[in-house]
Scaffold this motif. Sequence first.
Motif, PDB file in Angstrom:
ATOM      1  N   GLU A   1       0.839  -1.194   0.000  1.00  0.00           N
ATOM      2  CA  GLU A   1       0.000   0.000   0.000  1.00  0.00           C
ATOM      3  C   GLU A   1       0.878   1.249   0.000  1.00  0.00           C
ATOM      4  O   GLU A   1       1.816   1.356   0.785  1.00  0.00           O
TER       5      GLU A   1
ATOM      6  N   LYS B   1       0.313   5.572  -0.754  1.00  0.00           N
ATOM      7  CA  LYS B   1      -0.542   6.685  -1.159  1.00  0.00           C
ATOM      8  C   LYS B   1       0.202   7.559  -2.163  1.00  0.00           C
ATOM      9  O   LYS B   1       1.350   7.936  -1.931  1.00  0.00           O
TER      10      LYS B   1
ATOM     11  N   ASN C   1      -1.425  -0.157  -6.259  1.00  0.00           N
ATOM     12  CA  ASN C   1      -2.230   0.787  -7.047  1.00  0.00           C
ATOM     13  C   ASN C   1      -2.420   0.299  -8.487  1.00  0.00           C
ATOM     14  O   ASN C   1      -2.285   1.053  -9.449  1.00  0.00           O
TER      15      ASN C   1
END
Length: 242
Positions: free
Chosen positions: A35, A37, A80
């Motif tokens: 993960e 961002k 992503n």
Amino acid sequence: MNKRKYIVLCLCGFMMACKSEIHSQEKMLRVKEIEFKGQADLEEVSQLLEQHTELQAIDLINWDQFSYRPNVSFRIAHSNNAIWIKYYVQEKNILASIGDTNGPVARDSCVEFFLDPLGNGNYYNFEFNCIGTVHLAYGPGRGQRQFVDPKTIGKLIEVQSTLGSQTFTERTGDFSWELTIVIPAGILTHNPEIKLKGLESTANFYKCGDATSQRHYLTWNPVGTEKPDYHRPEYFGKLIFQ
């Protein structure tokens, strides 16, 4: 049963047993999700792969006439809806003669990732020479490849090599190089809107150098062909994207 028929049946049984043995060696790799961002740059991708994934070896010699075995390994993850890969190579000869996208990079010091996203025999062959030149096509076999547009490749795939990006003639010595790659799912142009998370695919990972002084062909999953042939999806291992 006559003797000839018995011999034929024995040979058929032996061949089927050999094929079964190859397939019983099929590897399975769970591709961890990392993960993150925002958009990770290649340096961050490299570091995150180092921190969160395990090394996998590309070390199988399937063809005895090509016995040279460079030291090759990789790490893989997804994030992503993009595949992250980092290759590590130690070898005696390095060659980077191809600088044009979709050129014959397998002639050079080359690492490859063949991915069949749906496991139906239609696969993408991602090939990268040691300076990151990309060769990418899609189809069901060696003679039925459709190249992905070079502009699309340049726009979507990110590659960084520790050897830089300039072509060079063969160098002999003791060399180590690394290649960090980001492959967004959008480059899978024949599988639009595919989602990697939860996907069960088949794939193989390779190292080769057709035009190097020590020609070699290494694989991650065993390949049971008489001669070197990477375009054989029936010998791919399993990838499960977590």
